[in-house]
Scaffold this motif. Sequence first.
Motif, PDB file in Angstrom:
ATOM      1  N   MET A   1      25.220 -61.230  -5.989  1.00  0.00           N
ATOM      2  CA  MET A   1      25.279 -59.624  -6.454  1.00  0.00           C
ATOM      3  C   MET A   1      25.492 -59.640  -8.121  1.00  0.00           C
ATOM      4  SD  MET A   1      25.183 -56.440  -5.259  1.00  0.00           S
ATOM      5  CE  MET A   1      25.678 -54.892  -6.146  1.00  0.00           C
ATOM      6  N   ASN A   2      26.059 -60.666  -8.647  1.00  0.00           N
ATOM      7  CA  ASN A   2      25.912 -60.707  -9.927  1.00  0.00           C
ATOM      8  C   ASN A   2      24.707 -60.611 -10.650  1.00  0.00           C
ATOM      9  OD1 ASN A   2      28.737 -60.230 -10.089  1.00  0.00           O
ATOM     10  ND2 ASN A   2      29.427 -62.384 -10.092  1.00  0.00           N
ATOM     11  N   ILE A   4      22.019 -59.674  -9.530  1.00  0.00           N
ATOM     12  CA  ILE A   4      21.315 -58.107  -9.629  1.00  0.00           C
ATOM     13  C   ILE A   4      21.792 -57.328 -10.681  1.00  0.00           C
ATOM     14  CG2 ILE A   4      22.538 -56.708  -7.916  1.00  0.00           C
ATOM     15  CD1 ILE A   4      18.766 -56.955  -7.752  1.00  0.00           C
ATOM     16  N   LEU A   5      23.038 -57.536 -10.948  1.00  0.00           N
ATOM     17  CA  LEU A   5      23.739 -56.685 -11.944  1.00  0.00           C
ATOM     18  C   LEU A   5      23.088 -57.149 -13.248  1.00  0.00           C
ATOM     19  CD1 LEU A   5      27.442 -56.594 -11.038  1.00  0.00           C
ATOM     20  CD2 LEU A   5      25.704 -54.728 -10.773  1.00  0.00           C
ATOM     21  N   ASP A   6      22.788 -58.600 -13.355  1.00  0.00           N
ATOM     22  CA  ASP A   6      22.155 -58.838 -14.887  1.00  0.00           C
ATOM     23  C   ASP A   6      20.672 -58.363 -14.764  1.00  0.00           C
ATOM     24  OD1 ASP A   6      24.220 -60.561 -15.425  1.00  0.00           O
ATOM     25  OD2 ASP A   6      23.377 -62.475 -14.508  1.00  0.00           O
ATOM     26  N   ILE A   7      20.378 -58.231 -13.748  1.00  0.00           N
ATOM     27  CA  ILE A   7      18.889 -57.666 -13.751  1.00  0.00           C
ATOM     28  C   ILE A   7      18.635 -56.062 -14.268  1.00  0.00           C
ATOM     29  CG2 ILE A   7      16.854 -56.832 -12.404  1.00  0.00           C
ATOM     30  CD1 ILE A   7      17.432 -59.492 -10.612  1.00  0.00           C
ATOM     31  N   TYR A   8      19.983 -55.170 -13.550  1.00  0.00           N
ATOM     32  CA  TYR A   8      20.035 -53.964 -13.865  1.00  0.00           C
ATOM     33  C   TYR A   8      20.169 -53.792 -15.526  1.00  0.00           C
ATOM     34  CZ  TYR A   8      20.387 -52.547  -8.920  1.00  0.00           C
ATOM     35  OH  TYR A   8      20.164 -52.791  -7.583  1.00  0.00           O
ATOM     36  N   GLU A   9      21.047 -54.829 -15.750  1.00  0.00           N
ATOM     37  CA  GLU A   9      21.406 -54.787 -17.431  1.00  0.00           C
ATOM     38  C   GLU A   9      20.088 -54.882 -18.335  1.00  0.00           C
ATOM     39  OE1 GLU A   9      24.756 -57.239 -18.409  1.00  0.00           O
ATOM     40  OE2 GLU A   9      24.732 -56.642 -20.384  1.00  0.00           O
ATOM     41  N   SER A  10      19.429 -55.896 -17.697  1.00  0.00           N
ATOM     42  CA  SER A  10      18.234 -56.121 -18.547  1.00  0.00           C
ATOM     43  C   SER A  10      17.147 -54.869 -18.515  1.00  0.00           C
ATOM     44  CB  SER A  10      17.499 -57.433 -17.770  1.00  0.00           C
ATOM     45  OG  SER A  10      16.191 -57.484 -18.017  1.00  0.00           O
ATOM     46  N   LEU A  11      17.246 -54.377 -17.237  1.00  0.00           N
ATOM     47  CA  LEU A  11      16.186 -53.260 -17.132  1.00  0.00           C
ATOM     48  C   LEU A  11      16.765 -52.135 -17.973  1.00  0.00           C
ATOM     49  CD1 LEU A  11      15.332 -53.335 -13.420  1.00  0.00           C
ATOM     50  CD2 LEU A  11      13.618 -53.288 -15.224  1.00  0.00           C
TER      51      LEU A  11
ATOM     52  N   LEU B  10       7.067 -50.194 -17.421  1.00  0.00           N
ATOM     53  CA  LEU B  10       8.686 -50.411 -17.082  1.00  0.00           C
ATOM     54  C   LEU B  10       8.600 -50.440 -15.725  1.00  0.00           C
ATOM     55  CD1 LEU B  10      11.327 -50.379 -18.189  1.00  0.00           C
ATOM     56  CD2 LEU B  10      11.631 -48.211 -17.557  1.00  0.00           C
ATOM     57  N   VAL B  13       7.654 -54.114 -14.671  1.00  0.00           N
ATOM     58  CA  VAL B  13       8.825 -54.818 -14.903  1.00  0.00           C
ATOM     59  C   VAL B  13       9.713 -54.695 -13.647  1.00  0.00           C
ATOM     60  CG1 VAL B  13      10.555 -55.423 -16.343  1.00  0.00           C
ATOM     61  CG2 VAL B  13       8.630 -54.828 -17.417  1.00  0.00           C
ATOM     62  N   TYR B  17      11.016 -57.290  -9.908  1.00  0.00           N
ATOM     63  CA  TYR B  17      12.432 -57.581  -9.232  1.00  0.00           C
ATOM     64  C   TYR B  17      12.570 -57.091  -7.775  1.00  0.00           C
ATOM     65  CZ  TYR B  17      13.339 -58.763 -14.154  1.00  0.00           C
ATOM     66  OH  TYR B  17      13.281 -59.299 -15.225  1.00  0.00           O
ATOM     67  N   PHE B  24      19.877 -48.938  -8.786  1.00  0.00           N
ATOM     68  CA  PHE B  24      19.707 -49.019 -10.164  1.00  0.00           C
ATOM     69  C   PHE B  24      20.110 -47.490 -10.946  1.00  0.00           C
ATOM     70  CE2 PHE B  24      16.541 -48.596 -13.881  1.00  0.00           C
ATOM     71  CZ  PHE B  24      17.184 -49.625 -14.840  1.00  0.00           C
ATOM     72  N   TYR B  27      23.811 -47.606 -11.170  1.00  0.00           N
ATOM     73  CA  TYR B  27      24.074 -48.365 -12.385  1.00  0.00           C
ATOM     74  C   TYR B  27      24.280 -47.670 -13.504  1.00  0.00           C
ATOM     75  CZ  TYR B  27      23.966 -52.297 -15.554  1.00  0.00           C
ATOM     76  OH  TYR B  27      24.036 -53.223 -16.732  1.00  0.00           O
ATOM     77  N   ASN B  39      32.375 -56.906 -13.648  1.00  0.00           N
ATOM     78  CA  ASN B  39      31.180 -56.953 -12.483  1.00  0.00           C
ATOM     79  C   ASN B  39      31.813 -56.517 -11.053  1.00  0.00           C
ATOM     80  OD1 ASN B  39      29.408 -57.347 -14.352  1.00  0.00           O
ATOM     81  ND2 ASN B  39      28.810 -59.505 -13.722  1.00  0.00           N
ATOM     82  N   ILE B  43      30.453 -53.758  -8.674  1.00  0.00           N
ATOM     83  CA  ILE B  43      30.030 -53.954  -7.319  1.00  0.00           C
ATOM     84  C   ILE B  43      30.872 -52.986  -6.124  1.00  0.00           C
ATOM     85  CG2 ILE B  43      30.437 -55.959  -5.243  1.00  0.00           C
ATOM     86  CD1 ILE B  43      29.860 -57.955  -7.793  1.00  0.00           C
TER      87      ILE B  43
END
Lengths: 293, 112
Positions: A1-2, A4-11, B10, B13, B17, B24, B27, B39, B43
Motif C-alpha cells: 500500500m505504501n 501506491i501512496l508513492d505513486i499517488y504522490e508522484s502523480l 497525464l 502516465v 500505474y 487517487f 488522496y 502513511n 491508508i
Amino acid sequence: MNNILDIYESLADSIEEIDDFRIYDFIYYLGINSIDKDISKEEITRLINVCKESSDNFIDTFKLARTLTSLVYKEKYMTLDQLERVPSESIKHFYSEEKMYELRYYFESYEEMVISPKEIMEGVSYTVARVVHNGYCAELHYCSDTGASVEYGTKTSHDMWENEVEDASWFNKDLSDDYILNRLNCLYDEEFSDKRITNEKAEEMNLIDHILAKHKVDDIVLYSNDNGDLIAFDDVNYWKGKDFYDFMFKELFVYNREGKVELIDDSDYKRLEGYRKQYEEKTNEIEKEIEYE
Amino acid sequence: MNKIKALKELAEVFGKYDCNIYDFCYYLGLTNVKEDIKNKDLIVLLDKCSELSGEYTDPIEVGQSLANAVYEDKSITIKQLKKMSAERFNDWYMDGREVGNDLELDEEREME
C-alpha cells in the motif's frame, strides 16, 4: 500500500507541474477516455464543459463523465449537440433520481394520432395529434367551443416546455389521419427546421401560387418539407410532388383546341412542365430502388 | 486544445500505474487539506473514503471533507472514524458538512 501512496504522490506532483491544471477536468477526461479513446479534442472539451456544468458534491464525477460519454458515443441515443441542449438541472435531476437511462428518451421522436377526427364529440377538448422530434413538438388541439389550434412546444428541461399557440382554421372533422399528420409535419418543419427553402424551390412555389391565382384557386396551401418535397393541401385533400402536378395538369387546367392552357403564359407552362418532369424522374428512381430491393 | 494535450499526457502516465481513479481522488482530497498525513493514517483514511463514498458523493470532496473533520475541525479522530458507519457518514455528508454539522460519534461520546 505504501508503494501506491508513492505513486499517488508522484502523480500529484506531475499535476502541480501543469499550468492551469484542474483536477476535475482530469477526472472527466479519464471518464470520457475510458468509454472512447478516439474522441476529438474539440469534442472532449465540449463534453468536459457539459460535465462541469452538471456536477456538484453529490455526483460521482468520474461516473457522470462515463455515463454521458456512453450516451453519445457508445449507445448513440443522442448527439453531442443535443446533449449540450439538455440543461444541467435536468442531468442532475436524472442522476439524483437514479434515472440517467431516461436521458435516452430526452429527444425522442414520434408522431401520433391521439384521436381520429371522426370520433370527436361536441363539448369536449381534445389533443388530436402530435409530431415530436429533437426536443420540439407541434400538437393539434380541438374544442368545439373554441375551435382548433396548433401548439408549438420547445422542451426546456425534463419537465418543462415553452409553448406558443396559433389558430388552426384549416382543421375540420372530415380530415383523414394522414392529412392531419402530413400537415402537422409541414407546420413542424416550418416552425423548427433549420433547413431553408432553396431559391429554386421558392421560384417553383411562387410560380404555382401565381398559376393557382390565375385559376382563382385560393384554398390550396403549399409547403416544402425537409426533404425538399412539395406538399399541397386544400380543405380535405393533400398531394405530394408528382401527384400535385398530375392534379394541376389533369384536373385543374382547361386546354383549348390547340392543347394550350389559356390562363397560363407559354413560358410559365414550360417551366411547370420542367418541374413536373423532375418529380416524375424522382418517382421513377424510387420505384427502381424498390424493385431492386 | 493544449489543455487536452496535457490531460492526455497525464492520463498516459496514470495508465502506466495500476491505480484506481477513485483512490487517487480521495488522496488528492485528503492531501489538499493536509499535505503531510502519515502513511499509516492515509491508508486508514483511503480505506474509509472508499467504504463511505458512493455514486452520490464526489470522491475529491469525500477525501477533503474527512480530512477537514479530522485535521481542521478535529471533530473526529482516526480511531473513531474507523468505526463510522456509511449511514452516519451519508447523513453528515448530505446534510451540509460545513454548516455546524459536525461529524461526531455521539454514542461513543456519551459512553466516554
